[in-house]
Design an enzyme around this catalytic site. Structure first.
Site, PDB file in Angstrom:
ATOM      1  N   ASP A 179       0.872  -1.178   0.000  1.00 20.10           N
ATOM      2  CA  ASP A 179       0.000   0.000   0.000  1.00 20.10           C
ATOM      3  C   ASP A 179       0.913   1.234   0.000  1.00 20.10           C
ATOM      4  O   ASP A 179       2.135   1.110  -0.180  1.00 20.10           O
ATOM      5  CB  ASP A 179      -0.993  -0.027   1.177  1.00 20.10           C
ATOM      6  CG  ASP A 179      -0.328   0.224   2.525  1.00 20.10           C
ATOM      7  OD1 ASP A 179       0.919   0.325   2.587  1.00 20.10           O
ATOM      8  OD2 ASP A 179      -1.061   0.317   3.535  1.00 20.10           O
ATOM      9  N   CYS A 216       3.338  -3.105   3.956  1.00 20.85           N
ATOM     10  CA  CYS A 216       2.517  -1.953   4.323  1.00 20.85           C
ATOM     11  C   CYS A 216       3.246  -1.247   5.469  1.00 20.85           C
ATOM     12  O   CYS A 216       4.416  -1.544   5.724  1.00 20.85           O
ATOM     13  CB  CYS A 216       1.080  -2.353   4.667  1.00 20.85           C
ATOM     14  SG  CYS A 216       0.865  -3.364   6.143  1.00 20.85           S
ATOM     15  N   THR A 251       2.964  -1.314   8.770  1.00 22.27           N
ATOM     16  CA  THR A 251       3.359  -2.229   9.851  1.00 22.27           C
ATOM     17  C   THR A 251       3.628  -3.654   9.358  1.00 22.27           C
ATOM     18  O   THR A 251       4.220  -4.454  10.081  1.00 22.27           O
ATOM     19  CB  THR A 251       2.227  -2.343  10.882  1.00 22.27           C
ATOM     20  OG1 THR A 251       1.052  -2.802  10.185  1.00 22.27           O
ATOM     21  CG2 THR A 251       1.939  -1.007  11.545  1.00 22.27           C
ATOM     22  N   HIS A 295      10.341 -23.972   9.251  1.00 17.38           N
ATOM     23  CA  HIS A 295       9.309 -24.628  10.062  1.00 17.38           C
ATOM     24  C   HIS A 295       7.905 -24.526   9.465  1.00 17.38           C
ATOM     25  O   HIS A 295       7.120 -25.466   9.584  1.00 17.38           O
ATOM     26  CB  HIS A 295       9.257 -24.009  11.468  1.00 17.38           C
ATOM     27  CG  HIS A 295      10.481 -24.260  12.284  1.00 17.38           C
ATOM     28  ND1 HIS A 295      10.482 -24.223  13.657  1.00 17.38           N
ATOM     29  CD2 HIS A 295      11.757 -24.560  11.921  1.00 17.38           C
ATOM     30  CE1 HIS A 295      11.708 -24.482  14.117  1.00 17.38           C
ATOM     31  NE2 HIS A 295      12.498 -24.670  13.079  1.00 17.38           N
ATOM     32  N   HIS A 347       7.204 -30.864  10.983  1.00 13.79           N
ATOM     33  CA  HIS A 347       6.746 -29.576  10.449  1.00 13.79           C
ATOM     34  C   HIS A 347       5.664 -29.791   9.384  1.00 13.79           C
ATOM     35  O   HIS A 347       4.696 -29.033   9.320  1.00 13.79           O
ATOM     36  CB  HIS A 347       7.926 -28.781   9.898  1.00 13.79           C
ATOM     37  CG  HIS A 347       8.879 -28.345  10.967  1.00 13.79           C
ATOM     38  ND1 HIS A 347       8.456 -27.705  12.115  1.00 13.79           N
ATOM     39  CD2 HIS A 347      10.226 -28.488  11.088  1.00 13.79           C
ATOM     40  CE1 HIS A 347       9.499 -27.460  12.884  1.00 13.79           C
ATOM     41  NE2 HIS A 347      10.591 -27.930  12.295  1.00 13.79           N
TER      42      HIS A 347
HETATM   43  C1  RB5 Z   1      -1.614   2.896   6.466  1.00  9.54           C
HETATM   44  O1  RB5 Z   1      -1.605   4.095   7.144  1.00  9.54           O
HETATM   45  C2  RB5 Z   1      -1.394   1.741   7.427  1.00  9.54           C
HETATM   46  O2  RB5 Z   1      -2.517   1.587   8.228  1.00  9.54           O
HETATM   47  C3  RB5 Z   1      -1.082   0.476   6.664  1.00  9.54           C
HETATM   48  O3  RB5 Z   1       0.050   0.672   5.880  1.00  9.54           O
HETATM   49  C4  RB5 Z   1      -0.767  -0.745   7.497  1.00  9.54           C
HETATM   50  O4  RB5 Z   1       0.182  -0.478   8.477  1.00  9.54           O
HETATM   51  C5  RB5 Z   1      -1.935  -1.473   8.032  1.00  9.54           C
HETATM   52  O5  RB5 Z   1      -1.804  -2.507   8.687  1.00  9.54           O
END
Ligand code: RB5
Length: 143
Positions: free
Chosen positions: A7, A64, A66, A97, A133
């Site tokens: 994203d 993304c 996080t 694993h 596994h």
């Molecule tokens: C975008 O601001 C953020 O929410 C997205 O990149 C991600 O971290 C969502 O899990």
């Protein structure tokens, strides 16, 4: 063939990862997003996960902010074992694993240098093929 997607939060890091894949001589298919404009991570995580699940791509890389949103999304697709990794130990272990087939990265969590090392570890580590596994993986999608 590697499926890659992100994203807006992962856009810049995806550019770096694609450059790195090119330097490694890896073929990849970019599922977007194609600009840093704000967008919704499932719109890109789902096509990547489907490309891996249907066999048109061997592995996926999703990025993304996080890494959490894309990993939650990808793991909804049957056959996908997406692993959110912020260190090389986890990237190695999840290949050995869990036979993880999608790597999720958080561009706001790990720096570019570490992210590229995680990508290398993920791509270069084979599944162990250990019976225990395989047994555990086979139980993931069962009841
Ligand atoms: C975008 O601001 C953020 O929410 C997205 O990149 C991600 O971290 C969502 O899990």
């Amino acid at each position: 063939m590697i499926a890659i997607g992100c994203d807006h939060g992962g856009f810049e890091m995806k550019q770096a990862v694609m450059k790195h894949l090119e330097a490694r001589g890896e073929e990849y298919r970019d599922f977007g997003t194609f600009s840093p404009a704000s967008c919704d991570y499932p719109d890109f995580a789902k096509p990547v996960a489907h490309a891996v699940a249907d066999g048109s791509c061997d592995r996926g890389i999703l990025i993304c902010g996080t890494g959490i949103g894309v990993s939650i999304t990808a793991n909804k697709v049957p056959g996908i074992r997406a692993a959110l990794c912020g260190d090389c130990f986890s990237a190695e272990a999840t290949r050995l694993h869990n036979d993880a087939n999608v790597l999720a990265l958080g561009a706001r969590v790990v720096g570019e240098g570490l992210a590229l090392k995680i990508v290398d570890t993920f791509l270069d580590t084979p599944f162990s093929n250990d019976e225990r596994h395989m047994r555990r993986i086979s139980k993931i999608e069962g009841d």
